[in-house]
Design a protein around this motif. Structure first.
Motif, PDB file in Angstrom:
ATOM      1  N   GLU A 167     -24.732 -26.016 -35.250  1.00 42.02           N
ATOM      2  CA  GLU A 167     -24.952 -27.321 -34.622  1.00 42.02           C
ATOM      3  C   GLU A 167     -23.940 -28.344 -35.134  1.00 42.02           C
ATOM      4  OE1 GLU A 167     -29.780 -26.805 -33.992  1.00 42.02           O
ATOM      5  OE2 GLU A 167     -28.998 -27.868 -35.740  1.00 42.02           O
ATOM      6  N   ASN A 168     -23.704 -28.352 -36.450  1.00 41.10           N
ATOM      7  CA  ASN A 168     -22.705 -29.264 -37.012  1.00 41.10           C
ATOM      8  C   ASN A 168     -21.303 -28.905 -36.543  1.00 41.10           C
ATOM      9  OD1 ASN A 168     -24.190 -31.182 -38.464  1.00 41.10           O
ATOM     10  ND2 ASN A 168     -24.420 -29.812 -40.215  1.00 41.10           N
ATOM     11  N   GLU A 169     -21.027 -27.618 -36.424  1.00 38.16           N
ATOM     12  CA  GLU A 169     -19.723 -27.175 -35.926  1.00 38.16           C
ATOM     13  C   GLU A 169     -19.511 -27.665 -34.495  1.00 38.16           C
ATOM     14  OE1 GLU A 169     -16.085 -25.570 -36.320  1.00 38.16           O
ATOM     15  OE2 GLU A 169     -17.593 -25.268 -37.873  1.00 38.16           O
ATOM     16  N   LEU A 170     -20.549 -27.527 -33.671  1.00 35.38           N
ATOM     17  CA  LEU A 170     -20.463 -27.991 -32.290  1.00 35.38           C
ATOM     18  C   LEU A 170     -20.201 -29.501 -32.242  1.00 35.38           C
ATOM     19  CD1 LEU A 170     -20.783 -27.713 -29.219  1.00 35.38           C
ATOM     20  CD2 LEU A 170     -23.257 -27.934 -29.555  1.00 35.38           C
ATOM     21  N   LEU A 171     -20.940 -30.275 -33.047  1.00 30.56           N
ATOM     22  CA  LEU A 171     -20.754 -31.725 -33.052  1.00 30.56           C
ATOM     23  C   LEU A 171     -19.341 -32.103 -33.508  1.00 30.56           C
ATOM     24  CD1 LEU A 171     -24.099 -33.246 -34.371  1.00 30.56           C
ATOM     25  CD2 LEU A 171     -23.195 -33.247 -32.046  1.00 30.56           C
TER      26      LEU A 171
END
Length: 266
Positions: A176-180
């Motif tokens: 999720e952090n990678e996507l953001l």
């Protein structure tokens, strides 16, 4: 703001028992502004994936209109990349070859495609893993390859159907952090489907709640005013996050209860 994607009064029907059509969604309207991150949440079977498929041009609505950057959608959406819930990698191709695949279909030169694939593998934290095959990668690594495969063709719109639901909690937070982080760089327009309300709030600019099916439609929209950039684990602990969760859950809970009652009583 410019509207990147508009689903206007969409109705989708499917064949049902006894020749009676099942209406998955009816008169459903959802919009995504250029650069906006929008999540769809709702009970199981409320038509979230149906709307996503309509946005991708994989499912033609029985009624309503789909527009992409102001143009009526005819056939497949050429501006959209689609990240599916399940495994989408070809097992006989290496990670690099999987990332290259979409570029090859577009006629990109092999050397150029390989270079772009390597660059995206680095961006998703998989430098040095390009020669590995899917069975040699963990679930989180395979999802990173799939994300690179989707983004390497530089879509203006990103459609995501519960892409991280099969991952463990720690890996899911990392993804999720990678996507953001990737989204923050070029602000693609995102329509994200999830069953996880916390995930929706942590990622999004706006959360749309779909009502219980059949004939589902949006029953609530909530702007997410949490500051960016965000860390999905840290933001969940803030008072504003808890306030938003409480407010959205009040709407979502009633729809979940309706769906459960329908399942129980037929």
């Amino acid at each position: 703001m410019t509207c990147a994607l508009s689903l206007e009064a969409i109705t989708c029907r499917f064949p049902g028992r006894g020749g009676v059509a099942h209406v998955a969604v009816q008169d459903a309207t959802v919009t995504v502004a250029d650069g906006e991150f929008v999540s769809l949440v709702g009970p199981t079977g409320c038509g979230k994936s149906t709307l996503l498929n309509a946005a991708a041009g994989l499912r033609r609505p029985d009624a309503g209109r789909v527009t992409v950057f102001g143009q009526d959608l005819q056939g497949r959406n050429p501006h959209a990349g689609y990240l599916f819930q399940g495994e989408s990698l070809l097992p006989w191709r290496s990670a690099r070859e999987n990332v290259m695949f979409g570029l090859q279909l577009r006629g990109t030169d092999m050397r150029e495609a390989a270079g772009k694939a390597e660059a995206w593998l680095r961006r998703v934290g998989l430098a040095g893993h390009g020669d590995k095959y899917p069975h040699e990668l963990s679930g989180g690594m395979r999802k990173r390859v799939a994300l690179a495969q989707t983004l390497v063709v530089d879509p203006r719109i990103l459609l995501m159907d519960e892409p991280f639901s099969a991952l463990d909690v720690q890996t899911r937070s990392l993804m999720e952090n990678e996507l953001l982080a990737l989204w923050q760089q070029d602000r693609k327009s995102v329509l994200f489907v999830t069953h996880d309300l916390e995930e929706a709030i942590a990622l999004s600019d706006r959360v749309v709640v779909l009502g219980a099916g059949p004939a589902s439609r949006p029953v609530g929209e909530f702007g997410i005013d949490l500051p960016r950039p965000r860390d999905v684990s840290e933001v969940r602990l803030t008072p504003r996050f808890l306030d938003l969760h409480r407010s959205i859950w009040e709407t979502l809970r009633s729809e979940v209860m309706k769906a459960h009652a329908t399942e129980v009583h037929g």
